[in-house]
Design a protein around this motif. Structure first.
Motif, PDB file in Angstrom:
ATOM      1  N   THR A  13       0.859  -1.182   0.000  1.00 47.48           N
ATOM      2  CA  THR A  13       0.000   0.000   0.000  1.00 47.48           C
ATOM      3  C   THR A  13       0.895   1.232   0.000  1.00 47.48           C
ATOM      4  OG1 THR A  13      -0.144  -0.028   2.428  1.00 47.48           O
ATOM      5  CG2 THR A  13      -1.885  -1.136   1.204  1.00 47.48           C
ATOM      6  N   ARG A  14       0.381   2.319  -0.585  1.00 43.51           N
ATOM      7  CA  ARG A  14       1.163   3.546  -0.714  1.00 43.51           C
ATOM      8  C   ARG A  14       0.374   4.731  -0.182  1.00 43.51           C
ATOM      9  NH1 ARG A  14       3.345   4.020  -6.826  1.00 43.51           N
ATOM     10  NH2 ARG A  14       4.060   5.984  -5.899  1.00 43.51           N
ATOM     11  N   ASP A  15       1.109   5.711   0.373  1.00 43.57           N
ATOM     12  CA  ASP A  15       0.504   7.000   0.630  1.00 43.57           C
ATOM     13  C   ASP A  15       1.362   8.047  -0.071  1.00 43.57           C
ATOM     14  OD1 ASP A  15       2.727   7.492   2.237  1.00 43.57           O
ATOM     15  OD2 ASP A  15       1.651   7.086   4.103  1.00 43.57           O
ATOM     16  N   GLU A  16       1.256   9.300   0.337  1.00 45.31           N
ATOM     17  CA  GLU A  16       1.965  10.350  -0.383  1.00 45.31           C
ATOM     18  C   GLU A  16       3.483  10.200  -0.293  1.00 45.31           C
ATOM     19  OE1 GLU A  16       0.619  14.110   0.996  1.00 45.31           O
ATOM     20  OE2 GLU A  16      -1.393  13.891   0.180  1.00 45.31           O
ATOM     21  N   GLU A  17       3.987   9.636   0.811  1.00 44.05           N
ATOM     22  CA  GLU A  17       5.430   9.580   1.010  1.00 44.05           C
ATOM     23  C   GLU A  17       5.981   8.167   1.083  1.00 44.05           C
ATOM     24  OE1 GLU A  17       6.475  11.819   4.441  1.00 44.05           O
ATOM     25  OE2 GLU A  17       5.919  13.748   3.570  1.00 44.05           O
ATOM     26  N   THR A  18       5.255   7.247   1.689  1.00 42.40           N
ATOM     27  CA  THR A  18       5.809   5.948   2.019  1.00 42.40           C
ATOM     28  C   THR A  18       5.091   4.824   1.277  1.00 42.40           C
ATOM     29  OG1 THR A  18       4.325   5.629   3.898  1.00 42.40           O
ATOM     30  CG2 THR A  18       6.402   6.797   4.318  1.00 42.40           C
ATOM     31  N   ALA A  19       5.672   3.643   1.383  1.00 39.79           N
ATOM     32  CA  ALA A  19       5.018   2.419   0.917  1.00 39.79           C
ATOM     33  C   ALA A  19       5.214   1.371   1.999  1.00 39.79           C
ATOM     34  CB  ALA A  19       5.621   1.950  -0.402  1.00 39.79           C
ATOM     35  N   SER A  20       4.264   0.452   2.124  1.00 39.13           N
ATOM     36  CA  SER A  20       4.395  -0.564   3.160  1.00 39.13           C
ATOM     37  C   SER A  20       3.860  -1.895   2.669  1.00 39.13           C
ATOM     38  CB  SER A  20       3.663  -0.134   4.444  1.00 39.13           C
ATOM     39  OG  SER A  20       2.286   0.063   4.186  1.00 39.13           O
ATOM     40  N   ILE A  21       4.362  -2.955   3.305  1.00 39.98           N
ATOM     41  CA  ILE A  21       3.919  -4.318   3.028  1.00 39.98           C
ATOM     42  C   ILE A  21       3.201  -4.832   4.260  1.00 39.98           C
ATOM     43  CG2 ILE A  21       4.609  -6.668   2.433  1.00 39.98           C
ATOM     44  CD1 ILE A  21       7.185  -5.530   1.264  1.00 39.98           C
TER      45      ILE A  21
ATOM     46  N   LEU B 161       7.521  -0.971   6.647  1.00 36.26           N
ATOM     47  CA  LEU B 161       7.383   0.366   6.073  1.00 36.26           C
ATOM     48  C   LEU B 161       8.656   0.766   5.345  1.00 36.26           C
ATOM     49  CD1 LEU B 161       5.664   3.010   5.933  1.00 36.26           C
ATOM     50  CD2 LEU B 161       6.888   3.730   7.999  1.00 36.26           C
ATOM     51  N   PHE B 162       8.504   1.292   4.150  1.00 34.65           N
ATOM     52  CA  PHE B 162       9.629   1.795   3.356  1.00 34.65           C
ATOM     53  C   PHE B 162       9.471   3.306   3.257  1.00 34.65           C
ATOM     54  CE2 PHE B 162       9.061  -2.596   2.399  1.00 34.65           C
ATOM     55  CZ  PHE B 162      10.336  -3.093   2.220  1.00 34.65           C
ATOM     56  N   SER B 163      10.461   4.021   3.805  1.00 31.52           N
ATOM     57  CA  SER B 163      10.367   5.469   3.950  1.00 31.52           C
ATOM     58  C   SER B 163      11.414   6.145   3.062  1.00 31.52           C
ATOM     59  CB  SER B 163      10.593   5.848   5.416  1.00 31.52           C
ATOM     60  OG  SER B 163      10.490   7.233   5.611  1.00 31.52           O
ATOM     61  N   PRO B 164      11.018   7.095   2.218  1.00 32.09           N
ATOM     62  CA  PRO B 164      11.970   7.703   1.289  1.00 32.09           C
ATOM     63  C   PRO B 164      12.925   8.672   1.988  1.00 32.09           C
ATOM     64  CG  PRO B 164       9.829   8.748   1.065  1.00 32.09           C
ATOM     65  CD  PRO B 164       9.642   7.612   2.024  1.00 32.09           C
ATOM     66  N   VAL B 165      14.187   8.606   1.606  1.00 32.59           N
ATOM     67  CA  VAL B 165      15.212   9.544   2.066  1.00 32.59           C
ATOM     68  C   VAL B 165      16.006   9.992   0.843  1.00 32.59           C
ATOM     69  CG1 VAL B 165      15.407   8.603   4.397  1.00 32.59           C
ATOM     70  CG2 VAL B 165      16.822   7.659   2.565  1.00 32.59           C
ATOM     71  N   PRO B 166      16.609  11.183   0.868  1.00 38.97           N
ATOM     72  CA  PRO B 166      17.301  11.690  -0.322  1.00 38.97           C
ATOM     73  C   PRO B 166      18.693  11.113  -0.527  1.00 38.97           C
ATOM     74  CG  PRO B 166      17.383  13.311   1.422  1.00 38.97           C
ATOM     75  CD  PRO B 166      16.507  12.200   1.919  1.00 38.97           C
ATOM     76  N   THR B 167      19.261  10.486   0.499  1.00 43.41           N
ATOM     77  CA  THR B 167      20.654  10.043   0.408  1.00 43.41           C
ATOM     78  C   THR B 167      20.745   8.553   0.121  1.00 43.41           C
ATOM     79  OG1 THR B 167      20.678   9.746   2.808  1.00 43.41           O
ATOM     80  CG2 THR B 167      21.483  11.857   1.945  1.00 43.41           C
ATOM     81  N   PRO B 168      21.743   8.143  -0.647  1.00 44.41           N
ATOM     82  CA  PRO B 168      21.935   6.713  -0.889  1.00 44.41           C
ATOM     83  C   PRO B 168      22.587   6.032   0.305  1.00 44.41           C
ATOM     84  CG  PRO B 168      23.653   7.953  -1.973  1.00 44.41           C
ATOM     85  CD  PRO B 168      22.715   8.964  -1.394  1.00 44.41           C
ATOM     86  N   LYS B 169      22.467   4.723   0.382  1.00 43.70           N
ATOM     87  CA  LYS B 169      23.130   3.935   1.416  1.00 43.70           C
ATOM     88  C   LYS B 169      24.636   3.917   1.145  1.00 43.70           C
ATOM     89  CE  LYS B 169      23.178  -0.790   3.276  1.00 43.70           C
ATOM     90  NZ  LYS B 169      24.570  -1.111   2.890  1.00 43.70           N
ATOM     91  N   THR B 170      25.438   4.150   2.198  1.00 44.39           N
ATOM     92  CA  THR B 170      26.894   4.223   2.002  1.00 44.39           C
ATOM     93  C   THR B 170      27.665   3.270   2.910  1.00 44.39           C
ATOM     94  OG1 THR B 170      27.038   6.061   3.574  1.00 44.39           O
ATOM     95  CG2 THR B 170      26.816   6.624   1.231  1.00 44.39           C
ATOM     96  N   VAL B 171      27.067   2.811   4.022  1.00 44.24           N
ATOM     97  CA  VAL B 171      27.768   1.908   4.933  1.00 44.24           C
ATOM     98  C   VAL B 171      26.869   0.718   5.247  1.00 44.24           C
ATOM     99  CG1 VAL B 171      29.129   3.758   5.980  1.00 44.24           C
ATOM    100  CG2 VAL B 171      26.923   3.148   6.990  1.00 44.24           C
ATOM    101  N   LYS B 172      27.468  -0.329   5.788  1.00 44.54           N
ATOM    102  CA  LYS B 172      26.728  -1.537   6.152  1.00 44.54           C
ATOM    103  C   LYS B 172      25.677  -1.213   7.206  1.00 44.54           C
ATOM    104  CE  LYS B 172      27.538  -6.179   8.084  1.00 44.54           C
ATOM    105  NZ  LYS B 172      26.860  -6.027   9.394  1.00 44.54           N
ATOM    106  N   ASN B 173      24.478  -1.751   7.026  1.00 45.24           N
ATOM    107  CA  ASN B 173      23.417  -1.562   8.007  1.00 45.24           C
ATOM    108  C   ASN B 173      23.772  -2.272   9.308  1.00 45.24           C
ATOM    109  OD1 ASN B 173      21.711  -0.079   6.302  1.00 45.24           O
ATOM    110  ND2 ASN B 173      20.717  -1.912   5.501  1.00 45.24           N
ATOM    111  N   ARG B 174      23.469  -1.625  10.441  1.00 49.43           N
ATOM    112  CA  ARG B 174      23.686  -2.260  11.741  1.00 49.43           C
ATOM    113  C   ARG B 174      22.547  -3.211  12.102  1.00 49.43           C
ATOM    114  NH1 ARG B 174      28.807  -1.590  14.009  1.00 49.43           N
ATOM    115  NH2 ARG B 174      28.061  -1.213  16.134  1.00 49.43           N
ATOM    116  N   LEU B 175      21.439  -3.103  11.412  1.00 53.01           N
ATOM    117  CA  LEU B 175      20.312  -4.017  11.602  1.00 53.01           C
ATOM    118  C   LEU B 175      19.923  -4.567  10.238  1.00 53.01           C
ATOM    119  CD1 LEU B 175      18.211  -5.043  13.750  1.00 53.01           C
ATOM    120  CD2 LEU B 175      16.715  -3.210  12.971  1.00 53.01           C
ATOM    121  N   HIS B 176      19.864  -5.893  10.143  1.00 50.31           N
ATOM    122  CA  HIS B 176      19.443  -6.493   8.876  1.00 50.31           C
ATOM    123  C   HIS B 176      18.498  -7.658   9.175  1.00 50.31           C
ATOM    124  CE1 HIS B 176      22.776  -9.412   9.707  1.00 50.31           C
ATOM    125  NE2 HIS B 176      21.961 -10.256   9.104  1.00 50.31           N
TER     126      HIS B 176
END
Length: 232
Positions: A150-158, A170-185
């Motif tokens: 499902t989608r709203d104006e900013e986010t999408a979720s499963i 929830l998938f939340s948009p941010v302007p910056t790309p990922k650059t380092v390893k995630n501490r939570l996966h």
């Protein structure tokens, strides 16, 4: 037919004991100390197996932004209990209806006020993944683990993904790309014997399964690391 199902979460920590104790209190989860210095937070009684969180010791400190985190629902009017447990206040509610907090390792997460209707089944209600293209990444993961996007104006979720234990991913948009390893996966359990379908869908292989490692390490189209385990 889905390619995999959601299995559990893994959290990197420089101080496993402090991190595990904090999240034990935050989630009300049983704590199991493992050989080798790692720890596991088991699901509370009656909760799905996918709520398990493995806390793994790593030598490197946290750097970069927190791009994967849990959102919690408080059972009191403010997060003072989390602050007593070791959280740090990052921001008070403003235009957004949540407190921004950081755990003992500096990983930021959100705490929402209590519901005015029937309380939910547990403190955590959403897994949040920051990304550049929220609808596309949500659609990609829904094709892997099932569920409805499902989608709203900013986010999408499963919702309704196989094995997923919380209300929504929830998938939340941010302007910056990922650059380092995630501490939570997150980990997934494959429905087939090999991760070929994941690779064909657009995942990247980071480390092959071998005699020392009983799973494959991959990255999704935005570079988020995840582990894929063979079927039980």
């Amino acid at each position: 037919m889905t390619i995999a199902q959601f299995k559990d979460l893994c959290m990197d920590a420089s101080d496993v004991a402090a991190q595990a104790r904090f999240w034990q209190q935050a989630l009300g989860a049983p704590l199991v100390e493992l050989d080798g210095g790692d720890a596991r937070l088991d699901p509370a009684a009656g909760r799905p197996a996918g709520e398990a969180i493995w806390v793994n010791g790593v030598p490197e400190p946290r750097t970069g932004d927190t791009r994967v985190h849990l959102s919690l629902r408080l059972d009191e009017p403010d997060p003072r209990g989390l602050l007593r447990a070791g959280a740090r206040l990052v921001a008070e509610p403003g235009d957004r209806p949540w407190w921004a907090l950081a755990d003992p390792e500096g990983n930021e997460f959100r705490a929402f006020p209590p519901l005015t209707v029937e309380p939910g089944p547990g403190p955590a209600f959403a897994l949040v993944t920051d990304c550049r293209a929220a609808p596309e990444l949500a659609g990609w993961w829904a094709a892997i683990v099932g569920g409805t996007v499902t989608r709203d104006e900013e986010t999408a979720s499963i919702t309704g993904a196989h094995g997923f234990p919380w209300e929504r991913w929830l998938f939340s948009p941010v302007p910056t790309p990922k650059t380092v390893k995630n501490r939570l996966h997150w980990d997934v359990q494959l429905t087939g014997p090999e991760p070929g379908a994941l690779l064909a869908a657009g995942a990247t292989m980071l480390r092959e399964r071998d005699e020392q490692l009983g799973w494959w390490v991959l990255a999704d189209p935005e570079g988020n690391e995840f582990c894929a385990f063979p079927p039980r």
